[in-house]
Design a protein around this motif. Structure first.
Motif, PDB file in Angstrom:
ATOM      1  N   SER A  52      -5.014   5.871   0.738  1.00 10.23           N
ATOM      2  CA  SER A  52      -4.309   4.752   0.891  1.00 10.23           C
ATOM      3  C   SER A  52      -4.324   4.034  -0.507  1.00 10.23           C
ATOM      4  O   SER A  52      -5.490   3.797  -0.844  1.00 10.23           O
ATOM      5  N   PHE A  53      -3.253   3.821  -1.186  1.00 12.49           N
ATOM      6  CA  PHE A  53      -3.499   3.170  -2.561  1.00 12.49           C
ATOM      7  C   PHE A  53      -2.530   1.875  -2.568  1.00 12.49           C
ATOM      8  O   PHE A  53      -1.772   1.547  -2.232  1.00 12.49           O
ATOM      9  N   ARG A  54      -3.599   0.672  -3.016  1.00  7.35           N
ATOM     10  CA  ARG A  54      -3.043  -0.505  -2.955  1.00  7.35           C
ATOM     11  C   ARG A  54      -2.287  -0.615  -4.484  1.00  7.35           C
ATOM     12  O   ARG A  54      -3.196  -0.953  -5.174  1.00  7.35           O
ATOM     13  N   ALA A  55      -1.055  -0.711  -4.507  1.00  5.37           N
ATOM     14  CA  ALA A  55      -0.222  -0.942  -5.785  1.00  5.37           C
ATOM     15  C   ALA A  55      -0.279  -2.389  -5.965  1.00  5.37           C
ATOM     16  O   ALA A  55      -0.033  -2.673  -7.351  1.00  5.37           O
ATOM     17  N   LEU A  56      -0.316  -3.342  -5.051  1.00  8.93           N
ATOM     18  CA  LEU A  56      -0.096  -4.679  -5.097  1.00  8.93           C
ATOM     19  C   LEU A  56      -1.007  -5.367  -3.986  1.00  8.93           C
ATOM     20  O   LEU A  56      -1.129  -5.054  -3.243  1.00  8.93           O
ATOM     21  N   PHE A 114      14.228  -2.187  -2.706  1.00 14.15           N
ATOM     22  CA  PHE A 114      14.219  -0.688  -2.712  1.00 14.15           C
ATOM     23  C   PHE A 114      12.838  -0.250  -2.047  1.00 14.15           C
ATOM     24  O   PHE A 114      12.612   0.777  -1.906  1.00 14.15           O
ATOM     25  N   GLU A 115      11.905  -1.234  -1.841  1.00 15.06           N
ATOM     26  CA  GLU A 115      10.577  -1.264  -1.094  1.00 15.06           C
ATOM     27  C   GLU A 115      10.556  -2.225  -0.273  1.00 15.06           C
ATOM     28  O   GLU A 115      11.149  -3.277  -0.301  1.00 15.06           O
ATOM     29  N   THR A 116       9.689  -2.282   0.725  1.00 17.65           N
ATOM     30  CA  THR A 116       9.104  -3.074   1.560  1.00 17.65           C
ATOM     31  C   THR A 116       7.906  -3.449   1.467  1.00 17.65           C
ATOM     32  O   THR A 116       7.007  -2.694   1.374  1.00 17.65           O
ATOM     33  N   PRO A 137      -0.067  -3.440 -18.392  1.00 13.52           N
ATOM     34  CA  PRO A 137      -0.277  -2.071 -18.601  1.00 13.52           C
ATOM     35  C   PRO A 137       0.233  -1.269 -17.823  1.00 13.52           C
ATOM     36  O   PRO A 137       0.736  -1.642 -16.636  1.00 13.52           O
ATOM     37  N   SER A 138       0.601   0.069 -18.093  1.00 17.43           N
ATOM     38  CA  SER A 138       1.423   1.222 -17.182  1.00 17.43           C
ATOM     39  C   SER A 138       0.673   1.564 -16.039  1.00 17.43           C
ATOM     40  O   SER A 138      -0.485   1.544 -16.068  1.00 17.43           O
ATOM     41  N   GLY A 139       1.285   1.440 -14.927  1.00 14.61           N
ATOM     42  CA  GLY A 139       0.732   1.406 -13.505  1.00 14.61           C
ATOM     43  C   GLY A 139       0.077   0.409 -12.854  1.00 14.61           C
ATOM     44  O   GLY A 139      -0.634   0.504 -11.812  1.00 14.61           O
ATOM     45  N   CYS A 140       0.278  -0.902 -13.281  1.00 12.73           N
ATOM     46  CA  CYS A 140      -0.277  -2.121 -12.950  1.00 12.73           C
ATOM     47  C   CYS A 140       0.450  -2.557 -11.738  1.00 12.73           C
ATOM     48  O   CYS A 140      -0.001  -3.743 -11.163  1.00 12.73           O
ATOM     49  N   GLY A 141       1.575  -2.052 -11.369  1.00 11.94           N
ATOM     50  CA  GLY A 141       2.402  -2.602 -10.157  1.00 11.94           C
ATOM     51  C   GLY A 141       3.529  -3.433 -10.576  1.00 11.94           C
ATOM     52  O   GLY A 141       4.237  -3.721  -9.699  1.00 11.94           O
ATOM     53  N   LYS A 142       3.907  -3.301 -11.748  1.00 11.94           N
ATOM     54  CA  LYS A 142       5.027  -4.492 -12.196  1.00 11.94           C
ATOM     55  C   LYS A 142       6.419  -3.766 -11.406  1.00 11.94           C
ATOM     56  O   LYS A 142       7.308  -4.491 -10.715  1.00 11.94           O
ATOM     57  N   THR A 143       6.860  -2.500 -11.642  1.00 12.59           N
ATOM     58  CA  THR A 143       7.969  -1.863 -11.071  1.00 12.59           C
ATOM     59  C   THR A 143       8.066  -2.197  -9.526  1.00 12.59           C
ATOM     60  O   THR A 143       8.774  -2.542  -8.853  1.00 12.59           O
ATOM     61  N   THR A 144       6.828  -1.693  -9.101  1.00 12.88           N
ATOM     62  CA  THR A 144       6.752  -1.815  -7.687  1.00 12.88           C
ATOM     63  C   THR A 144       7.181  -3.343  -7.248  1.00 12.88           C
ATOM     64  O   THR A 144       7.825  -3.620  -6.141  1.00 12.88           O
ATOM     65  N   LEU A 145       6.568  -4.345  -7.890  1.00 11.67           N
ATOM     66  CA  LEU A 145       6.878  -5.779  -7.364  1.00 11.67           C
ATOM     67  C   LEU A 145       8.397  -6.071  -7.443  1.00 11.67           C
ATOM     68  O   LEU A 145       9.030  -6.711  -6.815  1.00 11.67           O
ATOM     69  N   ASP A 160       0.885  -1.246   0.009  1.00  9.08           N
ATOM     70  CA  ASP A 160      -0.079  -0.129   0.127  1.00  9.08           C
ATOM     71  C   ASP A 160       0.681   1.158   0.222  1.00  9.08           C
ATOM     72  O   ASP A 160       1.874   1.322   0.948  1.00  9.08           O
ATOM     73  N   PHE A 161       0.685   2.330  -0.676  1.00  9.80           N
ATOM     74  CA  PHE A 161       1.092   3.447  -0.688  1.00  9.80           C
ATOM     75  C   PHE A 161       0.287   4.534  -0.052  1.00  9.80           C
ATOM     76  O   PHE A 161      -1.054   4.656  -0.513  1.00  9.80           O
ATOM     77  N   LYS A 162       0.884   5.204   0.807  1.00  8.84           N
ATOM     78  CA  LYS A 162      -0.063   6.118   1.659  1.00  8.84           C
ATOM     79  C   LYS A 162       0.174   7.394   1.061  1.00  8.84           C
ATOM     80  O   LYS A 162       1.382   7.897   1.086  1.00  8.84           O
TER      81      LYS A 162
END
Ligand SMILES: Nc1ncnc2c1ncn2[C@@H]1O[C@H](COP(=O)(O)OP(=O)(O)O)[C@@H](O)[C@H]1O
Ligand SMILES: [Mg+2]
Lengths: 548, 357
Positions: free
Chosen positions: B17-21, B54-56, B39-47, B10-12
């Motif tokens: 709060s936005f659920r990216a994955l 780089f993220e937890t 598609p762009s914005g679907c959470g690939k990079t976040t995963l 989740d990104f706050k």
């Protein structure tokens, strides 16, 4: 299943550093200002508004308040206008003499802030060379330079650079395609100016007005020399405290000075800048700037020359004054003033460079840390650092100076009379400059550079030392230079905290002016500017070459 | 093997709060080429950034060879990453960029030189070793980024749209190069892209994502020919989605489909344009030709039957005599079609999949 917060581990110490920075800002920026407030409401009976009542009744508040605002608005409008016109012509046309303006903006950065006033006295004062040899004999007239008009003239000439730089960058970010679109729709240059360029630059015009308004209100050196009977807040509060030993009365004036400045800054930062259409990061396509022809060319270059020549002649006056034997009488070349004044002020010179040499690195290190926290960490409270450091831009030096003598004249932080009160004042006063400089640099660096290094196995220390620091080196160098020059030429705040044992060169120059040793004052100004120029040039050697 | 277990991120923002994955479960087998496609914005990079460290994750766990790596910082994980923006160090020469990871590991400088020269040779960078990154073209810069990661002989290599900034010819060239390097070196690749052609041509295993969820995983062939949802069918290429109502109008029998295992009422059928064939047989369906577009090796026909537009790609020779307005016979084979669940209408992709391209 692990549940963790969303914080990256290696940045966790940033929370501690953030608190540390906030604590420092609280002690060295906000506590002094709070001390002013406190001193104005502390009476013999404990708490009360006697000082305000007294200030209002005695008219010692109202009249300088009105004068300061009047001066600020007048200079704000005039300087903005001059800067706007010059920026317009140099941005959209090829114009001979454009380099003059750049030269002037440089001179205004490296000279002590009251130098033009000295030159004005040397030319048009009662003993001024033009008054004595030209105006009096021919017209039987001596201009009245002390007071409102002299101040308006000098401050306009000193501050139009702010407006020029701001509007130039606005104009250069207007995509020429827009103008070509307007011409292709059949609009004339005049129409295009009023329908496209002017509306787009309106927010910058307001910004420029507000910033110059603050600069004028905060100005101390010029009014001290030139204001005469036209009393303004910055000088009055200084005189109240150092002349009448009326700290509370001076504090009331300082607060009266602080409020309009803060207000103007808040309006600029949070209202005007939100309305800006032009993104300063935009990369407009280059387009050839047309050459003006005929009458337009004559008028435009006339305007540039008309603005630049008086300022240049003021600077030259100081240069000549430093090297001629007796200003206005014997004009043989001599190095006597340079030698004598250097001998007399050697201590102050050394102190100035020592103190700036300590305070500028402190500004730089704190600014660097703050910039890293702002852009690369998730620490809470970091917005407070930013807001806090931005607001100090709006606090006039006089206010800070008074705050420092009030806040640090007692235990546990007894600093009055020491080197450290001057160092602390300058370090925290110039911290925002260093911060902005590093931050602007850091903003241009793709964070994936650091992530790349970390994914290759580099730990945080290594990333900091081998990747981040080399990449922001240009920002560090310019931040340091800026902070150093500002420290050397500062006057309004430090005049309160200098002491017998620690004196500064700018204060000495003012002393020479007050005792009418104008040649010596000029001599020191020239030496100072030369030294600063040498220093700035040598820092350019460390500037890494363009990498992109 | 890398395992993603029930990971949510989740990104706050200030208020929301936005659920990216949301609840991602995945396995990335060792030594294979995996793509995250969506598609762009679907959470690939976040995963990908979660795997890199780089993220937890907000909740969930990430395992490498059976052990959780969440407590490891990114530089301790040893998963080099290749970025879309190359992220080369502009103040270091190509040589120093490539050597960086070895220097971090305090490799003796003789070995560093040998390894750098070896890998530079392999990636045709030898003559550029002492230039600064800014003096190289985009393709060369991305090769340096590859070399910088490969030199560490990593077990896992992460890619975030590494080819998106390159022109299309170079893109094809480099993707072949990356794929053959992966086969030679045997590292596990996790490769993010939004380009379905890239995903299909490079991977052993594709993960299709949308709105922070995994839609389907499988081999490129499975994903392309056996999509489970309308979204996946459409995302991987042009497709005709045929509703049950329409199918009943042409008396198409769902019984012919051999892979039904649930109630077919809610399902549509996905037929790729190249799976529609012209036919002169009696039993062929008869549609009106609305549009004909020459594509080179094939010709694209837009047909209409019972208010349904269909797109068919047929061999160019077969289409030569056809003219718009004609009645045309066509067939498609039930065995080649896929049953798909309808997915939420996705505006971004509707537009490019209008049957009349
Ligand atoms: N640091 C962040 N803060 C807030 N939102 C983010 C952050 N990073 C990504 N997002 C959001 O998460 C979603 C997924 O982003 P991303 O993983 O970059 O998508 P993709 O790589 O598939 O294009 C996007 O809607 C993006 O706006
Ligand atoms: Mg992405």
């Amino acid at each position: 299943m692990a549940k963790t917060d969303s914080q990256i581990k290696w940045l966790r110490p940033s929370q501690l550093i953030t608190f540390g920075l906030l604590l420092l800002l609280a002690i060295f920026v906000w506590w002094p200002i709070g001390s002013i407030l406190k001193s104005t409401i502390t009476t013999e009976a404990g708490f009360g508004f006697d000082h305000y009542r007294f200030a209002l009744q005695s008219n010692s508040l109202w009249s300088p308040f009105k004068n300061s605002l009047y001066l600020g608005v007048t200079v704000g409008v005039l300087a903005t206008l001059v800067g706007f016109i010059l920026a317009y012509f140099t941005s959209f046309y090829r114009l001979p003499g454009a380099f003059l303006i750049r030269g002037l903006t440089y001179l205004s950065m490296v000279s002590p802030p009251f130098m033009l006033a000295i030159a004005l006295i040397m030319l048009f004062g009662k003993q001024g060379i033009l008054t004595q040899s030209f105006l009096l004999p021919l017209f039987n007239w001596a201009p009245e330079i002390y007071g409102f008009y002299g101040l308006v003239l000098i401050e306009t000439l000193a501050y139009f650079c702010t407006s020029y730089l701001l509007l130039s960058s606005t104009f250069s970010s207007i995509d020429p395609i827009l103008l070509e679109a307007s011409y292709s729709q059949g609009a004339s240059r005049m129409k295009t100016f009023w329908k496209v360029i002017f509306p787009l630059s309106l927010p910058s015009l307001f910004t420029s007005f507000l910033l110059i308004f603050i600069e004028s209100l905060a100005d101390f050196g010029n009014p001290l020399i030139l204001s005469g009977n036209f009393k303004v807040l910055s000088v009055e509060s200084y005189l109240k405290i150092t002349g009448e030993y009326d700290t509370a009365g001076g504090s009331v004036l300082a607060l009266a000075l602080l409020l309009p400045c803060l207000l103007a800054y808040v309006i600029q930062k949070w209202v005007v800048s939100k309305k800006s259409f032009v993104t300063l990061t935009g990369k407009p396509s280059p387009s050839p700037r047309p050459q003006l022809k005929g009458l337009a060319l004559v008028m435009a270059s006339g305007l540039v020359v008309f603005t630049c020549l008086p300022i240049l002649s003021l600077y030259s006056t100081v240069l000549f004054g430093a090297f001629v034997k007796t200003w206005g009488a014997g004009h043989e070349f001599t190095l006597l003033h340079i030698v004598n004044s250097l001998r007399e002020t050697r201590e102050a010179f050394l102190d100035s460079f020592l103190i700036s040499g300590i305070s500028a690195p402190i500004s730089l290190v704190l600014g660097f840390i703050a910039a890293l926290i702002l852009l690369r960490s998730k620490a809470s409270g970091k917005q407070l650092i930013e807001a806090s450091s931005l607001l100090t831009f709006a606090v006039p030096g006089t206010v800070i100076g008074i705050g420092y003598i009030l806040a640090f004249n007692d235990h546990p932080l007894l600093l009055t009379g020491t080197l450290w009160i001057i160092v602390a004042l300058l370090a925290f006063r110039n911290l925002p400059l260093a911060l902005q400089s590093v931050k602007n640099n850091l903003l241009q660096i793709d964070p994936s550079m650091e992530e790349g290094a970390r994914s290759l196995g580099a730990g945080p220390t290594r990333v900091f030392a081998q990747i981040v620091t080399p990449l922001v080196a240009p920002g560090l160098i310019s931040g340091f230079s800026y902070a150093f020059v500002k420290s050397i030429t500062a006057i309004s705040a430090i005049i309160f905290v200098v002491s017998g044992s620690w004196n500064l060169i700018t204060v000495n120059i003012l002393g020479f002016v007050e005792t009418s040793h104008l040649s010596k004052a000029s001599a020191i100004c020239v030496v100072l500017m030369t030294l600063i120029t040498v220093l700035l040039t040598s820092t350019q050697i460390f500037m890494p070459k363009e990498r992109r | 093997m890398i395992e993603i277990q029930n990971v949510t991120r989740d990104f706050k923002t200030d208020s929301a709060s936005f659920r990216a994955l949301s609840s991602i479960n995945l396995k990335f087998q060792k030594g294979r080429f995996h793509t995250l496609l969506g598609p762009s914005g679907c959470g690939k990079t976040t995963l990908l950034r979660l795997i890199a460290g780089f993220e937890t994750p907000t909740t969930g766990d990430i395992l490498h060879n059976g052990r959780s790596i969440l407590s490891l910082e990114s530089h301790q994980r040893g998963f080099p990453m290749v970025f879309q923006s190359y992220a080369l160090f502009p103040h270091m020469t190509v040589f120093e960029n490539i050597a960086y990871g070895l220097r971090v590991r305090s490799t003796p400088s003789n070995d560093v030189r040998r390894h750098v020269e070896e890998i530079a040779e392999k990636l045709q960078l030898t003559e550029h070793l002492f230039k600064l990154p800014m003096q190289l073209s985009g393709g060369q810069q991305q090769r340096v980024a590859l070399a910088r990661s490969l030199i560490l002989k990593p077990e896992v290599l992460l890619f975030d749209e590494p080819l998106s900034n390159l022109d299309s010819r170079l893109r094809v060239l480099l993707r072949e190069e990356i794929r053959s390097l992966q086969i030679q070196n045997g590292f596990t690749a996790i490769y993010v892209t939004h380009d379905q052609e890239e995903a299909m041509s490079m991977s052993d295993h594709v993960v299709v994502m949308n709105h922070g969820c995994v839609m389907q995983t499988g081999s490129p062939e499975q994903i392309y020919f056996r999509p489970e949802t309308e979204f996946v069918a459409r995302f991987l290429g042009d497709v005709n989605i045929l509703s049950p109502t329409w199918l009943s109008q042409i008396s198409f029998s769902l019984k012919d489909l051999d892979f039904i295992n649930s109630d077919p009422k809610n399902y549509s059928i996905a037929v790729r344009p190249e799976q529609i064939y012209l036919s002169t047989s009696e039993n062929a369906l008869k549609g009106r030709l609305l549009k004909k577009m020459f594509l080179g090796h094939r010709t694209r026909l837009t047909l209409s039957l019972h208010q349904q537009k269909l797109v068919a790609d047929v061999p160019a020779q077969e289409a030569t005599g056809l003219q718009t307005g004609m009645e045309i016979g066509f067939v498609f084979a039930p065995k080649e079609t896929a049953l798909v669940r309808p997915s939420q209408p996705d505006k971004t992709y509707d537009s490019i999949l209008e049957p009349d391209l």
